[in-house]
Design a protein around this motif. Structure first.
Motif, PDB file in Angstrom:
ATOM      1  N   GLU A   1       0.816  -1.218   0.000  1.00 48.18           N
ATOM      2  CA  GLU A   1       0.000   0.000   0.000  1.00 48.18           C
ATOM      3  C   GLU A   1       0.850   1.269   0.000  1.00 48.18           C
ATOM      4  O   GLU A   1       0.322   2.376   0.056  1.00 48.18           O
ATOM      5  CB  GLU A   1      -0.937  -0.002   1.209  1.00 48.18           C
ATOM      6  N   SER A   2       2.164   1.102  -0.075  1.00 43.41           N
ATOM      7  CA  SER A   2       3.074   2.246  -0.072  1.00 43.41           C
ATOM      8  C   SER A   2       3.161   2.874  -1.459  1.00 43.41           C
ATOM      9  O   SER A   2       2.610   2.353  -2.436  1.00 43.41           O
ATOM     10  CB  SER A   2       4.470   1.802   0.377  1.00 43.41           C
ATOM     11  N   ASP A   3       3.892   3.983  -1.538  1.00 42.13           N
ATOM     12  CA  ASP A   3       4.086   4.674  -2.808  1.00 42.13           C
ATOM     13  C   ASP A   3       5.363   4.237  -3.517  1.00 42.13           C
ATOM     14  O   ASP A   3       5.780   4.859  -4.500  1.00 42.13           O
ATOM     15  CB  ASP A   3       4.145   6.193  -2.572  1.00 42.13           C
ATOM     16  N   LEU A   4       5.976   3.180  -3.040  1.00 40.64           N
ATOM     17  CA  LEU A   4       7.188   2.677  -3.653  1.00 40.64           C
ATOM     18  C   LEU A   4       6.916   2.151  -5.056  1.00 40.64           C
ATOM     19  O   LEU A   4       5.789   1.771  -5.386  1.00 40.64           O
ATOM     20  CB  LEU A   4       7.778   1.544  -2.804  1.00 40.64           C
ATOM     21  N   SER A   5       7.949   2.107  -5.877  1.00 39.14           N
ATOM     22  CA  SER A   5       7.813   1.514  -7.208  1.00 39.14           C
ATOM     23  C   SER A   5       7.618   0.013  -7.051  1.00 39.14           C
ATOM     24  O   SER A   5       7.924  -0.570  -6.005  1.00 39.14           O
ATOM     25  CB  SER A   5       9.074   1.779  -8.034  1.00 39.14           C
ATOM     26  N   ASP A   6       7.133  -0.635  -8.092  1.00 43.64           N
ATOM     27  CA  ASP A   6       6.917  -2.086  -8.038  1.00 43.64           C
ATOM     28  C   ASP A   6       8.217  -2.841  -7.770  1.00 43.64           C
ATOM     29  O   ASP A   6       8.223  -3.853  -7.065  1.00 43.64           O
ATOM     30  CB  ASP A   6       6.289  -2.581  -9.343  1.00 43.64           C
ATOM     31  N   ASP A   7       9.329  -2.350  -8.325  1.00 39.65           N
ATOM     32  CA  ASP A   7      10.609  -3.025  -8.112  1.00 39.65           C
ATOM     33  C   ASP A   7      11.035  -2.966  -6.646  1.00 39.65           C
ATOM     34  O   ASP A   7      11.543  -3.951  -6.093  1.00 39.65           O
ATOM     35  CB  ASP A   7      11.696  -2.417  -8.993  1.00 39.65           C
ATOM     36  N   PHE A   8      10.844  -1.830  -6.011  1.00 38.64           N
ATOM     37  CA  PHE A   8      11.208  -1.705  -4.596  1.00 38.64           C
ATOM     38  C   PHE A   8      10.236  -2.490  -3.717  1.00 38.64           C
ATOM     39  O   PHE A   8      10.640  -3.080  -2.708  1.00 38.64           O
ATOM     40  CB  PHE A   8      11.256  -0.238  -4.170  1.00 38.64           C
TER      41      PHE A   8
ATOM     42  N   LEU B   1      11.355  -6.084  -3.946  1.00 41.51           N
ATOM     43  CA  LEU B   1      12.565  -6.350  -3.167  1.00 41.51           C
ATOM     44  C   LEU B   1      12.263  -6.446  -1.681  1.00 41.51           C
ATOM     45  O   LEU B   1      12.728  -7.364  -0.992  1.00 41.51           O
ATOM     46  CB  LEU B   1      13.603  -5.251  -3.418  1.00 41.51           C
ATOM     47  N   LYS B   2      11.460  -5.522  -1.169  1.00 42.20           N
ATOM     48  CA  LYS B   2      11.121  -5.541   0.257  1.00 42.20           C
ATOM     49  C   LYS B   2      10.280  -6.765   0.604  1.00 42.20           C
ATOM     50  O   LYS B   2      10.464  -7.381   1.663  1.00 42.20           O
ATOM     51  CB  LYS B   2      10.380  -4.246   0.631  1.00 42.20           C
ATOM     52  N   LEU B   3       9.366  -7.134  -0.272  1.00 37.50           N
ATOM     53  CA  LEU B   3       8.546  -8.327  -0.020  1.00 37.50           C
ATOM     54  C   LEU B   3       9.396  -9.592  -0.076  1.00 37.50           C
ATOM     55  O   LEU B   3       9.227 -10.495   0.765  1.00 37.50           O
ATOM     56  CB  LEU B   3       7.424  -8.420  -1.054  1.00 37.50           C
ATOM     57  N   MET B   4      10.290  -9.678  -1.024  1.00 36.09           N
ATOM     58  CA  MET B   4      11.167 -10.843  -1.139  1.00 36.09           C
ATOM     59  C   MET B   4      11.980 -11.016   0.145  1.00 36.09           C
ATOM     60  O   MET B   4      12.105 -12.131   0.677  1.00 36.09           O
ATOM     61  CB  MET B   4      12.093 -10.700  -2.341  1.00 36.09           C
ATOM     62  N   LYS B   5      12.534  -9.940   0.640  1.00 35.79           N
ATOM     63  CA  LYS B   5      13.335 -10.009   1.870  1.00 35.79           C
ATOM     64  C   LYS B   5      12.470 -10.416   3.061  1.00 35.79           C
ATOM     65  O   LYS B   5      12.914 -11.174   3.932  1.00 35.79           O
ATOM     66  CB  LYS B   5      13.999  -8.655   2.141  1.00 35.79           C
TER      67      LYS B   5
END
Length: 216
Positions: free
Chosen positions: A84-91, A94-98
């Motif tokens: 739900e954040s304003d981060l790009s899909d790539d970021f 990465l955060k979800l993967m971690k």
């Protein structure tokens, strides 16, 4: 078409409903490791009923289950905060993967599978897609012994980039088609795809029944 119905309108919306819904998605992925997809519904039902005493939980799978059970609320809150954040899909990826690779048994491939199920990002390049695309995922896997966060991040980004090139939806649809051809259990790729959502919905019914709660 299958992806839109069973992931976008199915598993992704399912995962957002509650920490219990989200827990069941993670459980499905945990149980799918080194198992035939046609067996996962039965295994999920057994785990929901018997919990840590399930015959399908042993070794690192039992450890992974205990981790999920203990941390499901934290994982769910972190997941929602990221998507739900304003981060790009790539970021976001990465955060979800971690986040998901904190779970025992989850490396890049299974963490990518979770991302695909709950956020429509990354994807799962398992043995079927690996053979089809001629990819060696060992080059995109975080090897044991690697402690450097920089190295782990680098490998994770490589895997995300690989999935982005193949396409999250394409990986889903192609995997379902490939499995339908290899396993006579399935009539077609659509049925394989539908099983993702069906396993979750059936397990949710069992979960609420066994815990004496109403399905909401």
């Amino acid at each position: 078409m299958s992806y839109d119905i069973h992931s976008v309108e199915g598993t992704q919306k399912f995962a957002r409903e509650s920490s219990t819904h989200f827990f069941l998605v993670l459980l499905m992925v945990l149980l799918s490791i080194r198992q035939r997809w046609s067996l996962i519904g039965e295994q999920m039902a057994d785990v929901v009923k018997n919990k840590t005493k399930s015959k399908y939980l042993f070794g690192w799978k039992l450890k992974g289950y205990k981790y999920l059970d203990k941390n499901k609320d934290r994982l769910y809150d972190s997941y929602l905060s990221i998507v739900e954040s304003d981060l790009s899909d790539d970021f976001k990826a990465l955060k979800l993967m971690k986040l998901f690779m904190q779970i025992d048994g989850f490396n890049t491939v299974k963490a990518g599978f979770v991302c695909q199920l709950v956020a429509g990002l990354v994807g799962c390049i398992d043995i079927h897609n690996e053979r089809y695309y001629g990819i060696n995922t060992k080059d995109f896997t975080i090897k044991k012994g690697i402690k450097s966060d920089i190295q782990k991040t680098s490998v994770t980004i490589k895997y995300i980039s690989l999935c982005n090139k193949k396409g999250t939806q394409n990986l889903w649809d192609k995997w379902c088609q490939l499995l339908a051809k290899k396993d006579s259990k399935w009539l077609n790729g659509f049925q394989v795809s539908k099983a993702h959502y069906d396993y979750l919905r059936y397990s949710l019914v069992l979960f609420h029944r066994d815990n004496c709660k109403l399905v909401v």
